[in-house]
Motif scaffolding. Sequence first.
Motif, short mmCIF file in Angstrom:
data_model
loop_
_atom_site.label_atom_id
_atom_site.label_comp_id
_atom_site.label_asym_id
_atom_site.label_seq_id
_atom_site.Cartn_x
_atom_site.Cartn_y
_atom_site.Cartn_z
N GLN A 127 1.11 -1.25 -0.04
CA GLN A 127 0.07 -0.07 -0.09
C GLN A 127 0.82 1.22 -0.05
O GLN A 127 0.90 2.05 1.11
CB GLN A 127 -1.04 0.06 1.15
CG GLN A 127 -1.89 -1.12 1.19
CD GLN A 127 -2.59 -1.29 2.60
OE1 GLN A 127 -2.78 -0.03 3.14
NE2 GLN A 127 -2.85 -2.24 2.90
N PRO A 128 1.42 1.60 -1.05
CA PRO A 128 2.54 2.64 -1.19
C PRO A 128 1.58 3.95 -0.61
O PRO A 128 2.49 5.04 -0.25
CB PRO A 128 2.92 2.71 -2.50
CG PRO A 128 2.02 1.97 -3.36
CD PRO A 128 1.26 0.94 -2.40
N ASN A 129 0.49 4.11 -1.02
CA ASN A 129 -0.07 5.58 -0.79
C ASN A 129 -0.82 5.57 0.64
O ASN A 129 -1.28 6.75 0.99
CB ASN A 129 -1.13 5.72 -1.85
CG ASN A 129 -0.33 6.13 -3.18
OD1 ASN A 129 0.87 6.41 -3.15
ND2 ASN A 129 -1.09 5.67 -4.34
N ASN A 130 -0.61 4.70 1.29
CA ASN A 130 -1.36 4.65 2.82
C ASN A 130 -0.26 4.88 3.92
O ASN A 130 0.82 4.20 4.11
CB ASN A 130 -1.82 2.96 3.18
CG ASN A 130 -2.54 3.13 4.21
OD1 ASN A 130 -2.44 3.93 5.09
ND2 ASN A 130 -3.22 1.95 4.81
N PRO A 131 -0.15 6.15 4.26
CA PRO A 131 0.70 6.71 5.31
C PRO A 131 0.91 5.86 6.81
O PRO A 131 1.80 5.53 7.25
CB PRO A 131 0.25 7.89 5.51
CG PRO A 131 -1.15 8.15 5.08
CD PRO A 131 -1.19 7.08 4.13
N LEU A 132 -0.32 5.04 6.88
CA LEU A 132 -0.25 4.15 7.99
C LEU A 132 0.05 2.49 7.68
O LEU A 132 0.34 1.96 8.55
CB LEU A 132 -1.68 4.16 8.47
CG LEU A 132 -2.35 5.22 9.27
CD1 LEU A 132 -3.62 5.34 9.60
CD2 LEU A 132 -1.56 5.87 10.39
N HIS A 133 0.49 2.43 6.39
CA HIS A 133 1.18 1.18 6.13
C HIS A 133 2.32 0.75 6.87
O HIS A 133 3.22 1.50 6.96
CB HIS A 133 1.52 1.05 4.69
CG HIS A 133 1.91 -0.46 4.11
ND1 HIS A 133 1.17 -1.27 4.25
CD2 HIS A 133 3.26 -0.91 3.86
CE1 HIS A 133 1.63 -2.64 3.66
NE2 HIS A 133 2.92 -2.02 3.44
N GLY A 134 2.14 -0.33 7.67
CA GLY A 134 3.49 -0.77 8.56
C GLY A 134 3.49 -0.27 9.68
O GLY A 134 4.44 -0.50 10.63
N VAL A 135 2.58 0.67 10.38
CA VAL A 135 2.49 1.35 11.47
C VAL A 135 1.43 0.60 12.34
O VAL A 135 0.20 0.51 11.92
CB VAL A 135 2.00 2.74 11.36
CG1 VAL A 135 2.35 3.39 12.80
CG2 VAL A 135 3.10 3.53 10.43
#
Length: 75
Positions: free
Chosen positions: A5-13
């Motif tokens: 999800q490159p456009n999701n700022p919460l990806h991986g958080v």
Amino acid sequence: MTGQQPNNPLHGVTLETILTTLVRHYGWAGLCQQINLQCFFNNPSIKSSLKFLRQTPWARQKVEDLYLRLTSSRT
């Protein structure tokens, strides 16, 4: 690229990271002022708040939105 999800700022958080960051920045009282939730007011803890937020999508969304506002203002 499946699953990314490159456009999701919460990806991986994780939610725990989000909540811990907010508590460090605002404190429990300040966080309760930002988002009026009983889990932040009545004997708050990371563990109990995570349990509530994982079960309550609208509350989780408010926490994620506050985190995004906080982190975007730091850049």
